[in-house]
Design an enzyme around this catalytic site. Sequence first.
Site, PDB file in Angstrom:
ATOM      1  N   GLN A  45      50.266  70.373 -37.450  1.00  0.00           N
ATOM      2  CA  GLN A  45      49.257  69.351 -37.732  1.00  0.00           C
ATOM      3  C   GLN A  45      47.854  69.788 -37.319  1.00  0.00           C
ATOM      4  OE1 GLN A  45      51.690  65.245 -37.457  1.00  0.00           O
ATOM      5  NE2 GLN A  45      51.188  66.050 -35.451  1.00  0.00           N
ATOM      6  N   ASN A  50      46.919  65.579 -38.935  1.00  0.00           N
ATOM      7  CA  ASN A  50      47.316  65.219 -37.576  1.00  0.00           C
ATOM      8  C   ASN A  50      47.689  63.742 -37.511  1.00  0.00           C
ATOM      9  OD1 ASN A  50      47.786  65.146 -34.850  1.00  0.00           O
ATOM     10  ND2 ASN A  50      45.625  65.164 -34.269  1.00  0.00           N
ATOM     11  N   ASP A 102      58.771  69.577 -28.060  1.00  0.00           N
ATOM     12  CA  ASP A 102      57.318  69.614 -27.960  1.00  0.00           C
ATOM     13  C   ASP A 102      56.836  71.044 -28.174  1.00  0.00           C
ATOM     14  OD1 ASP A 102      55.095  68.019 -27.717  1.00  0.00           O
ATOM     15  OD2 ASP A 102      55.712  67.189 -25.792  1.00  0.00           O
ATOM     16  N   ASP A 121      54.042  72.707 -26.339  1.00  0.00           N
ATOM     17  CA  ASP A 121      53.579  73.454 -25.166  1.00  0.00           C
ATOM     18  C   ASP A 121      54.695  73.562 -24.129  1.00  0.00           C
ATOM     19  OD1 ASP A 121      53.446  70.723 -24.852  1.00  0.00           O
ATOM     20  OD2 ASP A 121      51.587  70.721 -23.710  1.00  0.00           O
ATOM     21  N   ASP A 179      58.916  57.559 -27.924  1.00  0.00           N
ATOM     22  CA  ASP A 179      60.255  57.933 -27.472  1.00  0.00           C
ATOM     23  C   ASP A 179      60.972  56.772 -26.791  1.00  0.00           C
ATOM     24  OD1 ASP A 179      58.542  57.975 -25.272  1.00  0.00           O
ATOM     25  OD2 ASP A 179      58.765  60.124 -24.901  1.00  0.00           O
ATOM     26  N   HIS A 239      57.625  72.341 -19.338  1.00  0.00           N
ATOM     27  CA  HIS A 239      56.568  71.705 -20.127  1.00  0.00           C
ATOM     28  C   HIS A 239      55.290  71.680 -19.297  1.00  0.00           C
ATOM     29  CE1 HIS A 239      54.311  68.483 -22.139  1.00  0.00           C
ATOM     30  NE2 HIS A 239      55.153  68.530 -23.145  1.00  0.00           N
TER      31      HIS A 239
END
Length: 636
Positions: A204, A233, A260, A262, A372, A396
Amino acid sequence: MPHLLQRVLFPLERDPDILPLYADPEVWTAVRGKPLRVSDDAHANDILGRDRFRVRTSRRVSFASYFNAFPAAYWQRWTVVGSVRLTVRTQGEGSIIVYRSNAQGVQQRVATNDLSGLTESVFDLPIRNFGDGGWYWFDIVAGDEPVVLEGGDWSTDDEPVRTGNTSLGITTFNKPDYCVTTLRTLADQPEVLREVDVVYVVDQGDQKVADQPGFPDVAAALGDQLQIVDQPNLGGSGGFSRAMLETVDAGRSDFLLLLDDDVEVEPESIRRSVQFSRFCRTPTIVGSHMFDLLDKPILHALSETVDTYYFMWRSALPEQMRHDFRRANLRQTPWMHQRLDPDYNGWWMCMIPTQVIREIGLSLPVFIKWDDAEYALRAREHGYRTVSLPGSALWHVSWVDKDDSQDWQAYYHARNRLLTGLLHSQHPGGGKLLSNSGRIDLKHLLTMQYYAATLRHRAIRDLLKGPSHLHPTMAGTMPELRAATRDFVETQVISDPEKLPDTWEGKRVFPPKFDREPRGPRLALFTAKAAARHWRTEVPQGNVERPQVELAKGDATWWRVPAYDSALISSADGRGQSLYRRDRTTFRRLWRESRRLHAELRKNWDRLAREYREALPEVTSPEAWKDTFGTSRDRG
């Protein structure tokens, strides 16, 4: 036919910081009830390979660790597995001892075997009497020579309920380096890739994954298993919903694993999540844990819940937040032996059965925050539970050095929390949610965070419009929120030390525990006095032209800042400082608006709750999301 459930394994890299997550070679004692390590026997050089580990002469190493112990209580409660087989292959003389624990963390010896030369030790272990908690693990004790653990695994002869594979959905925004690293990790693990149908990377950003150095090589290695999906995005909820849609439309996979961007993945965790999901009695959302990428032995939380009276997420136990395995490993942490059942699992890594997606729909169109948690609450209302599976995790980027409650994300924190309450609260009027939301507004105002308060008010105004505002605002709201920062001085970070203004009082430093957060009657008195001061008193011109004081971020608490008229406060990430300036007119206007908006929301709560709940199947449907993605025509 045996089914492999869990390998005994060690880090891909010889990183001494994360060795405690895989093995515990230390000697421990307790001082005043707290664990204390009294040895320093962990050596990265003892890691001989992904499956191999050396136990030095006359030493004892326990594999009661996060990644190598077996979380028996979770397998008993949620799966059809009735017994497991531990197989350990060793070279050298010594002994192996198998232990189990109960829910209180009390260890109990189960079996032992002598080791000599090349030995394969096999232990058949029942999965019973673990109702409230407990693990299995093993220790290896070396004799007059080292013992090398050549490999080990936990398996079962029981048959899985499902046999399908998973697809992976990675959502990314301008993190191409992380994504390529994750893809390379997958490409280097063929035994994991055998469990994966397709890897969807929903890109995105404007820094494209496909343009990142190294991408052509990993793309060639993954071949048809990799699909890049470019779209505008739409935040995490838009990216993950696209992965859900692609997976369900493809019709190949039994599960979808959301990841995710990162992150660093322990690839074995993917296979463990798939196997656990296959053996679950009923379709179950299987989440993985999060460790801090910048401080790798730190666990974020073992289980997270939603307090439905206040509608706020929190850890199941206060002591489990940011647990450090260097300071206490599995055997030294009694609460970690309880089986903790969460209300939801973060979507940093979370596996959702495609049956669940087909039945309850895709994510709420909320961009970020609460997607979530809301999804798990919605799934539970349809009879599908969530498990946070010990032994399955990734690393993370932590939010310790972030404070997204006062930047542009304040809008999403406020709106999506209230929206989730409207959808799922069983308490009249949302319980304490609205009164708590009003107090958060007042905290922002008393600490001169007028930008955050303004965004929170916009959030309530949008919420009052009803469910029709959700999809149309997905792409455009975030840029508008970020653009609004130019109107608020506290959002401007001064990074150049030469441009920092002098303060009247210099830097104030507060010793740890100098003062405590006011509670109870003290809180009521503090709030009344602080609000009266901000409402009634003008700001002296000198404190307008020049900051009154300088404060470190950690010292700029909500009960200290209200005492000042202006302050130079460090940013959470340490890159500079921002000027916070009290303004009586702004305070009055925003507090009046907060009270008015919360009163209107309270008055219309029942009507809005009914409207949002009735609209939920539509706004989370594949058809509604296809319109937002602009793919309706493409798919016919």
